[in-house]
Design an enzyme around this catalytic site. Sequence first.
Site, PDB file in Angstrom:
ATOM      1  CG  ASN A  26     -73.974   4.145  -1.572  1.00  0.00           C
ATOM      2  OD1 ASN A  26     -75.206   4.173  -1.530  1.00  0.00           O
ATOM      3  ND2 ASN A  26     -73.199   4.303  -0.503  1.00  0.00           N
ATOM      4  CG  HIS A  72     -65.253   1.147   8.783  1.00  0.00           C
ATOM      5  ND1 HIS A  72     -65.817   2.119   7.999  1.00  0.00           N
ATOM      6  CD2 HIS A  72     -64.462   0.407   7.986  1.00  0.00           C
ATOM      7  CE1 HIS A  72     -65.378   1.954   6.761  1.00  0.00           C
ATOM      8  NE2 HIS A  72     -64.562   0.931   6.719  1.00  0.00           N
ATOM      9  NE  ARG A 114     -62.731   4.046   7.948  1.00  0.00           N
ATOM     10  CZ  ARG A 114     -63.582   4.620   7.092  1.00  0.00           C
ATOM     11  NH1 ARG A 114     -63.334   4.609   5.794  1.00  0.00           N
ATOM     12  NH2 ARG A 114     -64.679   5.197   7.508  1.00  0.00           N
ATOM     13  CE1 TYR A 172     -66.509   8.196   4.377  1.00  0.00           C
ATOM     14  CE2 TYR A 172     -64.427   8.208   5.573  1.00  0.00           C
ATOM     15  CZ  TYR A 172     -65.389   7.543   4.850  1.00  0.00           C
ATOM     16  OH  TYR A 172     -65.239   6.216   4.621  1.00  0.00           O
ATOM     17  CG  ASP A 176     -61.240   6.885   3.740  1.00  0.00           C
ATOM     18  OD1 ASP A 176     -60.707   7.716   2.973  1.00  0.00           O
ATOM     19  OD2 ASP A 176     -62.181   6.134   3.389  1.00  0.00           O
ATOM     20  CG  HIS A 217     -64.232   9.847   2.083  1.00  0.00           C
ATOM     21  ND1 HIS A 217     -65.266  10.374   1.359  1.00  0.00           N
ATOM     22  CD2 HIS A 217     -64.445   8.512   2.098  1.00  0.00           C
ATOM     23  CE1 HIS A 217     -66.090   9.406   0.970  1.00  0.00           C
ATOM     24  NE2 HIS A 217     -65.600   8.262   1.394  1.00  0.00           N
ATOM     25  CD  GLU A 227     -59.692   4.284   2.196  1.00  0.00           C
ATOM     26  OE1 GLU A 227     -59.567   3.669   3.280  1.00  0.00           O
ATOM     27  OE2 GLU A 227     -60.736   4.277   1.534  1.00  0.00           O
ATOM     28  CD  GLU A 263     -63.501   4.374  -1.114  1.00  0.00           C
ATOM     29  OE1 GLU A 263     -63.024   3.703  -0.195  1.00  0.00           O
ATOM     30  OE2 GLU A 263     -64.373   5.236  -0.944  1.00  0.00           O
ATOM     31  NE  ARG A 318     -59.685   1.727   0.262  1.00  0.00           N
ATOM     32  CZ  ARG A 318     -60.597   0.914   0.796  1.00  0.00           C
ATOM     33  NH1 ARG A 318     -60.284  -0.331   1.087  1.00  0.00           N
ATOM     34  NH2 ARG A 318     -61.806   1.360   1.051  1.00  0.00           N
ATOM     35  CG  HIS A 343     -64.650   0.077  -1.434  1.00  0.00           C
ATOM     36  ND1 HIS A 343     -65.552   0.619  -2.322  1.00  0.00           N
ATOM     37  CD2 HIS A 343     -64.923   0.631  -0.240  1.00  0.00           C
ATOM     38  CE1 HIS A 343     -66.353   1.458  -1.676  1.00  0.00           C
ATOM     39  NE2 HIS A 343     -65.989   1.490  -0.412  1.00  0.00           N
ATOM     40  CG  ASP A 376     -71.198   1.460  -0.376  1.00  0.00           C
ATOM     41  OD1 ASP A 376     -70.579   1.461   0.693  1.00  0.00           O
ATOM     42  OD2 ASP A 376     -70.715   1.875  -1.444  1.00  0.00           O
ATOM     43  CD  GLU A 378     -63.713  -0.460   3.628  1.00  0.00           C
ATOM     44  OE1 GLU A 378     -63.575  -0.436   2.397  1.00  0.00           O
ATOM     45  OE2 GLU A 378     -64.150   0.499   4.280  1.00  0.00           O
ATOM     46  CD1 TRP A 383     -69.336  13.788   2.356  1.00  0.00           C
ATOM     47  CD2 TRP A 383     -69.250  11.879   1.198  1.00  0.00           C
ATOM     48  NE1 TRP A 383     -69.608  12.770   3.213  1.00  0.00           N
ATOM     49  CE2 TRP A 383     -69.552  11.575   2.540  1.00  0.00           C
ATOM     50  CE3 TRP A 383     -69.131  10.829   0.272  1.00  0.00           C
ATOM     51  CZ2 TRP A 383     -69.773  10.280   2.988  1.00  0.00           C
ATOM     52  CZ3 TRP A 383     -69.338   9.543   0.705  1.00  0.00           C
ATOM     53  CH2 TRP A 383     -69.660   9.267   2.060  1.00  0.00           C
TER      54      TRP A 383
HETATM   55  C1  GCO Z   1     -64.498   3.270   2.620  1.00  0.00           C
HETATM   56  C2  GCO Z   1     -65.268   4.212   1.805  1.00  0.00           C
HETATM   57  C3  GCO Z   1     -66.741   4.210   2.031  1.00  0.00           C
HETATM   58  C4  GCO Z   1     -67.394   5.097   0.983  1.00  0.00           C
HETATM   59  C5  GCO Z   1     -68.654   4.489   0.522  1.00  0.00           C
HETATM   60  C6  GCO Z   1     -69.332   5.321  -0.533  1.00  0.00           C
HETATM   61  O1  GCO Z   1     -63.301   3.461   2.732  1.00  0.00           O
HETATM   62  O2  GCO Z   1     -65.090   2.315   3.096  1.00  0.00           O
HETATM   63  O3  GCO Z   1     -64.660   5.439   1.710  1.00  0.00           O
HETATM   64  O4  GCO Z   1     -67.106   4.538   3.327  1.00  0.00           O
HETATM   65  O5  GCO Z   1     -67.601   6.374   1.450  1.00  0.00           O
HETATM   66  O6  GCO Z   1     -68.375   3.216   0.066  1.00  0.00           O
HETATM   67  O7  GCO Z   1     -70.383   4.641  -1.094  1.00  0.00           O
HETATM   68 MG    MG Z   2     -62.562   4.985   1.592  1.00  0.00          MG
END
Ligand code: GCO
Ligand code: MG
Length: 402
Positions: free
Chosen positions: A37, A122, A147, A159, A210, A212, A236, A262, A283, A312, A316, A339, A402
């Site tokens: 991504n 999600h 989630r 996020y 998450d 993040h 996560e 991930e 992940r 993961h 994307d 996921e 991020w």
């Molecule tokens: C998740 C991830 C995604 C990522 C994304 C980035 O747990 O699914 O954190 O949301 O942010 O895959 O490309």
């Molecule tokens: Mg994640």
Amino acid sequence: MKIKDAKVLVCSPARNFVTLKILTDEGIYGLGDATLNGRELAVASYLSDHIVPCLIGRDPFQTEDIWQYLYRGAYWRRGPVTMSAISAVDMALWDIKGKALKTPVYNLLGGKSRTGVMVYGHANGADIGQTVDEVGKYISQGYLAVRAQSGVPGLKSTYGVGRGQMFYEPAEKGLPPENVWSSEKYLMHVPKLFEALRVKFGDDVHLLHDAHHRLTPIQAARLGKELEPYHLFWLEDAVPAELQEGFRIVRQHTTTPLALGEIFDSVWDANILISEQLIDYLRMTVVHGGGITNLKKVAAFADMYHVQTGCHGATDLSPVTMAAALHFDISIPNFGIQEYMRHTKETDDVFPHSYYFEKGYLHPGDKPGLGVDYDEKLAKKFPYERAYLPVNRKLDGTMWNW
Ligand code: GCO
Ligand code: MG
């Protein structure tokens, strides 16, 4: 059987995807996902400029030798671009092997170890009330695990809070969008979200969250501790995991299960995390973690330390990765959860697939190979458009994760 040709296909049905199609002299072809991504074209070039010429004439059944050739043979090992390219080749070769032997890939990986693959969806909302409603929608669709992410008071965007309710698409066309972040505000808010969710839905549904990559180890420890009464399935990416040893701090303070990885592309990103039992779920995924060949080995190593998988599966990653992940998930002994963010209809139309959702589980279907195809004609209607993931700054403008 010999590899005759390989094509790198880039398309954007609602979002960008890079797909590798390996063709053989017997007319069988295999598909691999190479999507990274926000950096898609780097992998496309790695494949077409550097890997495809080395594949022609090889025996596609030699998944192990070809993996070693591309990993060791490049001299420059690891990194997400290299590993996504290797993963795509590996997936496509397993697809060919399954089709040639007329059997689903899971049968080549040890066969089914379970009847289905439990997935989590999600749910997100601008505030706690909205997020609770969204979680309810997933539960009513049969999900056993959800989630939950919510907007944080005082932060304009965060996020996991999406554009569109059933979807969360972080990448945006144009230059990278900028988000604003405060760990302090976030930490005050998240326990309230999970308290509300448990009050509303009781104890049975699995809840995940998450962070993040945004917290320090001691902040993550505090969050894990404060979430203990709500017994999450996992917390996560609480801390960016370059410093694996940092997770000792988190681990010592909380019994909230921890998930990580991930963005990992090698077992060397997780060797301490696994062998010191600092995490509960890994992940790493088929597309960024070196394909099925590598992930099988990493999972076997993790199994020795009671670490389960939780691949993961954001949007994307293309349906080719989702299919490959399901064949892997259903076969390994230490599967934890998968996921599952649903792709848009445009994406599903370009990648018709045999996997399907039923009562909280995904099933890979029983087509030979991975069970996914690629509609090249339709894909041409969706040309690549540059898109980026957001960047993140603290309230005072400092760049943050991020
Ligand atoms: C998740 C991830 C995604 C990522 C994304 C980035 O747990 O699914 O954190 O949301 O942010 O895959 O490309
Ligand atoms: Mg994640």
